[in-house]
Design an enzyme around this catalytic site. Structure first.
Site, mmCIF file in Angstrom:
data_model
loop_
_atom_site.group_PDB
_atom_site.id
_atom_site.type_symbol
_atom_site.label_atom_id
_atom_site.label_comp_id
_atom_site.label_asym_id
_atom_site.label_seq_id
_atom_site.Cartn_x
_atom_site.Cartn_y
_atom_site.Cartn_z
ATOM 1 N N ALA A 1 48.078 43.924 39.296
ATOM 2 C CA ALA A 1 47.464 42.766 39.949
ATOM 3 C C ALA A 1 47.531 41.527 39.060
ATOM 4 C CB ALA A 1 46.023 43.099 40.336
ATOM 5 N N ARG A 2 46.549 41.349 38.199
ATOM 6 C CA ARG A 2 46.488 40.216 37.288
ATOM 7 C C ARG A 2 46.061 40.706 35.907
ATOM 8 N NH1 ARG A 2 49.174 38.152 40.592
ATOM 9 N NH2 ARG A 2 48.801 36.212 41.752
ATOM 10 N N GLU A 12 51.478 35.611 29.422
ATOM 11 C CA GLU A 12 52.847 35.921 29.814
ATOM 12 C C GLU A 12 53.772 34.772 29.459
ATOM 13 O OE1 GLU A 12 52.401 36.880 34.002
ATOM 14 O OE2 GLU A 12 52.129 39.008 33.518
ATOM 15 N N ALA A 25 56.700 43.771 39.592
ATOM 16 C CA ALA A 25 56.250 44.680 40.648
ATOM 17 C C ALA A 25 56.654 44.182 42.030
ATOM 18 C CB ALA A 25 54.741 44.879 40.582
ATOM 19 N N HIS A 42 56.331 41.803 34.744
ATOM 20 C CA HIS A 42 55.840 41.149 35.954
ATOM 21 C C HIS A 42 56.901 41.195 37.062
ATOM 22 C CE1 HIS A 42 52.671 38.009 37.347
ATOM 23 N NE2 HIS A 42 53.182 38.640 38.384
ATOM 24 N N ASP A 58 52.028 45.934 34.666
ATOM 25 C CA ASP A 58 53.122 45.039 35.048
ATOM 26 C C ASP A 58 52.738 43.591 34.782
ATOM 27 O OD1 ASP A 58 55.724 44.478 36.405
ATOM 28 O OD2 ASP A 58 54.410 43.448 37.835
#
Length: 412
Positions: free
Chosen positions: A312-313, A342, A363, A361, A337
Site C-alpha cells: 500500500a504505502r 523512495e 505492484a 514499487h 513493495d
C-alpha cells in the site's frame, strides 16, 4: 471540503469502441456550499483503444487550442509512454515529462498535471494559474494537497484501481511476496549459487491465517486470489455496512464478500487480528490516522514468527519498529513493495536481513494495469476538453470531511 465518488455514463468518441463498463469513477474536490454542477467529473474507467501522442514538436505550444499535460518526473515511465501512445492522434493535447526540480517553474504553462510520485503541495499549486485538474497516475490522492487545490479552484482526480486492473495487480504482488517469504526466496537463491539441493525447507501458504488490514479494492482482489490456497482470511474495515451497500448500489451485488472473508472486524480489532494471523498484509490508504499504524504496539500483538507484507504505502510502517522486530526475530519476515522513502536506499540495514524481500514499487506496474490506466488518463483529458453536457447518473458520497492539508485519501 468533501470528496465525492461519481458514477456516470458518457458518450466518448467513436474510436473508443469497447469501453469497459462505461463507468466514470472519480474524486472531485468540492466545498460545502458549491453546486455539483460547478465541478465536472474527472476520471474514467478503462477503455480499449485511442491513440498515442508522439510528435510533440509538431504541436504549436503557443496555440490557445492546445491542452498541455505535465507529467512530473521520470519515474514510472510506462505512465507517460502509454499515455502518449493513446494520444498520438489528438494533436490538441500535448504531453510533456518534466524533471521534478523544474516543475514549480513551468507548471504555470500547463492545464493538467499528473503528479506521479511528486508531492504537489500548496507552493507548487500556487504557480499553476492555468491548471484545471491534477491527478495521480494510479490509486489514491495522498500525493496531492487537496485543500490547496480547492483553494485555487483546481479539480483533483484519481484513476480507480478496480476497473483498471491496478488492484488485481497489487493483489498478485502481495501473493508473490507471501510465497517468497514462506519459501525463503533469498535462501533459495543462495542455495543455487552454492550448488546445494533440497534446501532450504520452506513453508506452505495452505492452512495459514491471513489478516488483510484494509479491505478495499486491493483487499477484495487479494481475498479472491487467496481463497483457493486454502487459507483462513480475516479482514478489517472501518465500515462494512457502508462498503457492502455501496457495491450493491454500483454493481447490484456484494462480490460474495461473506464467502471470501471468514471473520470481519473493524479498525478497533487490528491488534486482536494481528495476534492470530500468520501473515499480515497492509492494504490501507495513508492518512494521519494510519501513518505508522504498524508500530511497536502492533508488533507486540503479532505472533512471534509471523510475516508482514505491505503493498500500500510505506508510511504505514514505523521504520524503527520494523528494524527492531527483525533484529529480535519476533518478525518472521518482511515483504514490501513500498518504502518509507523512495527510491529506497539499497544499503539500508533492513535489506541486510535474509528474510526481507523488497520490490521497487511495481505492484501495480503491469502491462494490463498501466495500459488500462493510460486509457483512463486519456479519457480524463478528453473529458476536460468536452462541453459540460455529459450526464451524471449517480453520486455516492464516499468520504467524510477532509481537514488535513496533507490529503489522506480514503481510509479503508
Amino acid at each position: 471540503m468533501k470528496l465525492m465518488f461519481i458514477r456516470r455514463c458518457i458518450s466518448p468518441p467513436s474510436s473508443l469502441s469497447n469501453i469497459q463498463g462505461r463507468l466514470v469513477t472519480a474524486f472531485i474536490n468540492t466545498t460545502p456550499n458549491s453546486p455539483l454542477s460547478a465541478h465536472k467529473i474527472v476520471s474514467q474507467a478503462s477503455s480499449s483503444s485511442a491513440g498515442s501522442m508522439g510528435n510533440n514538436e509538431e504541436v504549436s505550444k503557443t496555440s490557445e487550442h492546445v491542452t498541455r499535460v505535465l507529467f512530473c518526473g521520470p519515474d514510472f515511465p510506462a505512465s507517460h509512454i502509454y499515455t502518449r501512445e493513446y494520444l498520438s492522434e489528438h494533436r490538441h493535447i500535448q504531453v510533456d515529462v518534466i524533471p521534478f526540480a523544474d516543475v514549480p517553474g513551468v507548471i504555470g504553462n500547463y492545464h493538467l498535471c499528473v503528479s506521479k510520485n511528486l508531492r504537489v503541495d500548496s507552493t507548487i499549486l500556487s504557480n499553476a494559474n492555468k491548471m484545471k485538474l491534477v491527478m495521480q497516475f494510479g490509486v489514491g490522492i495522498d500525493g496531492i494537497d487537496v485543500n490547496a487545490a480547492t483553494k485555487y479552484g483546481i479539480k483533483v482526480a484519481r484513476i480507480p484501481g478496480d476497473v483498471t486492473g491496478n488492484a488485481a495487480s497489487c493483489a498478485e504482488m502481495a501473493i508473490y511476496l507471501m510465497l517468497g517469504l514462506l519459501r525463503k526466496q533469498i535462501h533459495m537463491r543462495n542455495s543455487v549459487k552454492q550448488k546445494k539441493l533440497g534446501e532450504p525447507v520452506g513453508d506452505n501458504l495452505m492452512g495459514k491465517t491471513v489478516f488483510i488490514m484494509g479491505f478495499g479494492n486491493i483487499g477484495l482482489e487479494l481475498a479472491k486470489r487467496l481463497k483457493p490456497f486454502g487459507v483462513k482470511i480475516i479482514a478489517t474495515k472501518r465500515n462494512w455496512v457502508s462498503y457492502l451497500d455501496t457495491f450493491s448500489i454500483l454493481d447490484g451485488q456484494n462480490h460474495g464478500v461473506d464467502d471470501l472473508v471468514d471473520e470481519k472486524g473493524s479498525h478497533d480489532d487490528i491488534y486482536k487480528f494481528a495476534s492470530i494471523a500468520d501473515i499480515v498484509v497492509c492494504c490501507l490508504s495513508l492518512s494521519r490516522e494510519t501513518a505508522a499504524i504498524v508500530n511497536h504496539s502492533f508488533f507486540t500483538s503479532m505472533k512471534k514468527g509471523a510475516y508482514l507484507v505491505n503493498v500500500a504505502r510505506g508510511g504505514l510502517l514505523d521504520y524503527d519498529a520494523v528494524a527492531n522486530n527483525l533484529k529480535s526475530g519476533h518478525l518472521g519476515g518482511l515483504g514490501i513493495d513500498v518504502a518509507w522513502s523512495e527510491p529506497f536506499d539499497p544499503d539500508d540495514p533492513i535489506l541486510k536481513f535474509p528474510n526481507v524481500l523488497i520490490t521497487p514499487h511495481v505492484a501495480g506496474v503491469t502491462e494490463h494495469s498501466y495500459r488500462s490506466m493510460a486509457k483512463s488518463a486519456w479519457l480524463i483529458m478528453w473529458d476536460e476538453n468536452e462541453d459540460e453536457g455529459n450526464v451524471v447518473d449517480e453520486v455516492v458520497e464516499m468520504a467524510s470531511l477532509m481537514t488535513s492539508s496533507h490529503a489522506p485519501g480514503i481510509v479503508e
